[in-house]
Design an enzyme around this catalytic site. Structure first.
Site: not given
Ligand code: HOZ
Length: 432
Positions: A149, A244, A272
């Protein structure tokens, strides 16, 4: 029990109100607990390793705001830095010294990052890095990997992990096929697939973007030699390698996965931890590539809140702590996380539950499957109903895991021996 005596009464009221105003009652889909069942508590405050909900319940936190809170919640130096910055003004939309202060810390931690640009999220960082790679190479195709992702920009939602995998949807409505036609989604840990793609699209692939340790399909480490070979293939074919490190940056080591595995990418995306819990991301790398960005070069990218003073202050306070105590922090995170991940796996084994643990440093996933998890297909073989049952039981015992089989759990420096014991006790009652 009358509803008003429920230990979650206030959270339910807040949820009902939120649902009238926000789609699903949330601002990000995975927060809605749809994949695990149960109802999400509303958080009122957090401290160290714990979250406190609107009904006064306390939860041991294993998602850490999805990764940023490596020093635990409300880390005093970060709180103080944010307060001081806020008193000077929340946003100027003009340059401040703190941007270069934080940039200097980042370049010290990540030698491959010669120059960088701050943005407000990991999504923006990845989207901008890909545009830059396309602008620099003059090519259109992008290789990504199934289950990875890279934020929710249109072209990256193809076979994406995180919430897309959690909800079991193939991509997203609203993304025109034309927008995604240059995205090549290949299985992770499969070098042959990458070789074939380079052979099929000669001189047309701008970049390979990869989570060096996948976190968004649950935790999946790279096979031995995989990242090295991605580096070699991208160099051979004139494509850029983008790591990433939104999740892994400053987490797996101060210099992220690239330090751990000894890989020098062309570009790195960060998020983050870099913002200490405030909205912040960054992308950076080779100076010749970064200088393609406006105002020096032809690739446009901008942001009103980029380099925001509060985010810079929180990021600086967080990185200063990690850098000052690197020798203590990372070995301690390793030890605590191993005790938690292996301890619960042992309890599952005794209970006859098939569990595969994937762990790298302080990120890990308990996959409810007996088989090895090396890519998104093998992660998808997990028994997600069993994971949901486990999640609900752990919540009941006051331990808040990420609410999806396809997300990584994170441990902070505020997790210690007491938290290990508390987790193992909760797991014993969950598996019982
Ligand atoms: N995509 C982020 C970690 N997998 C978290 C944020 C979210 O989707 O709320």
């Amino acid at each position: 029990m009358p509803v008003s005596d429920s230990p979650h009464h206030r959270s339910r009221q807040l949820q009902q109100r939120a649902e009238r105003l926000l789609p699903g009652g949330v601002d990000s889909p995975v927060r809605a607990f749809r994949a695990v069942g149960g109802e999400p508590p509303f958080v009122e405050r957090a401290e160290g390793a714990y979250l406190f909900d609107a009904d006064g319940n306390r939860y041991l936190d294993y998602f850490g705001s999805w990764g940023p809170m490596i020093l635990g919640h409300a880390f005093p130096a970060a709180v103080e830095a944010i307060q001081q910055a806020a008193a000077r003004g929340a946003s100027f939309g003009a340059s401040i010294a703190a941007e270069a202060d934080l940039a200097e810390l980042v370049t010290k931690c990540f030698p491959s990052v010669e120059k960088l640009r701050f943005v407000s999220s990991g999504t923006e960082a990845c989207m901008s890095a890909i545009r830059l790679a396309r602008g620099f190479t003059g090519r259109n195709f992008v290789i990504k990997f199934e289950g990875c992702y890279h934020g929710h920009s249109d072209a990256m939602l193809v076979k994406a992990g995180s919430g897309v995998a959690t909800l079991g949807i193939p991509g997203s409505a609203g993304v025109p096929a034309e927008t995604a036609q240059h995205t090549l989604a290949l299985p992770f840990n499969d070098l042959e697939a990458v070789q074939q793609a380079f052979a099929a699209y000669p001189g047309a692939i701008a970049c390979v973007i990869v989570e060096p340790v996948v976190g968004n399909a649950g935790t999946i480490p790279p096979a031995a030699g995989y990242l090295e070979e991605l580096r070699a293939l991208t160099t051979e074919h004139g494509a850029l390698l983008i790591l990433d490190e939104v999740m892994t940056g400053f987490r797996l080591s101060l210099g992220g996965a690239q330090q751990l595995y000894g890989i020098r990418p062309d570009l790195t995306t960060l998020g983050k931890i870099i913002g200490g819990g405030l909205p912040c991301g960054a992308f950076g790398g080779r100076a010749d590539v970064m200088d393609f960005l406006a105002p020096l070069g032809p690739v446009y990218q901008a942001g009103t809140l980029s380099g925001n003073p509060l985010a810079m202050a929180a990021g600086i306070a967080t990185l200063q702590e990690l850098m000052a105590r690197e020798d203590v922090i990372y070995p301690a995170l390793e030890k605590t996380t191993a005790a938690i991940a292996d301890g619960v796996a042992g309890i599952a084994r005794e209970a006859g539950v098939a569990l595969t643990i994937n762990r790298v440093g302080s990120m890990f996933t308990w996959f409810f499957t007996a088989g090895a998890v090396t890519d998104f297909a093998s992660a998808s073989a997990s028994d997600t109903a069993a994971f949901g049952q486990f999640h609900r039981a752990m919540m009941e015992a006051g331990v808040w895991l990420p609410p999806s089989q396809f997300e990584a759990a994170f441990v902070s420096t505020a997790h210690g021996a007491a938290e290990v014991e508390r987790t193992l006790a909760a797991a014993r009652s969950a598996f019982a």
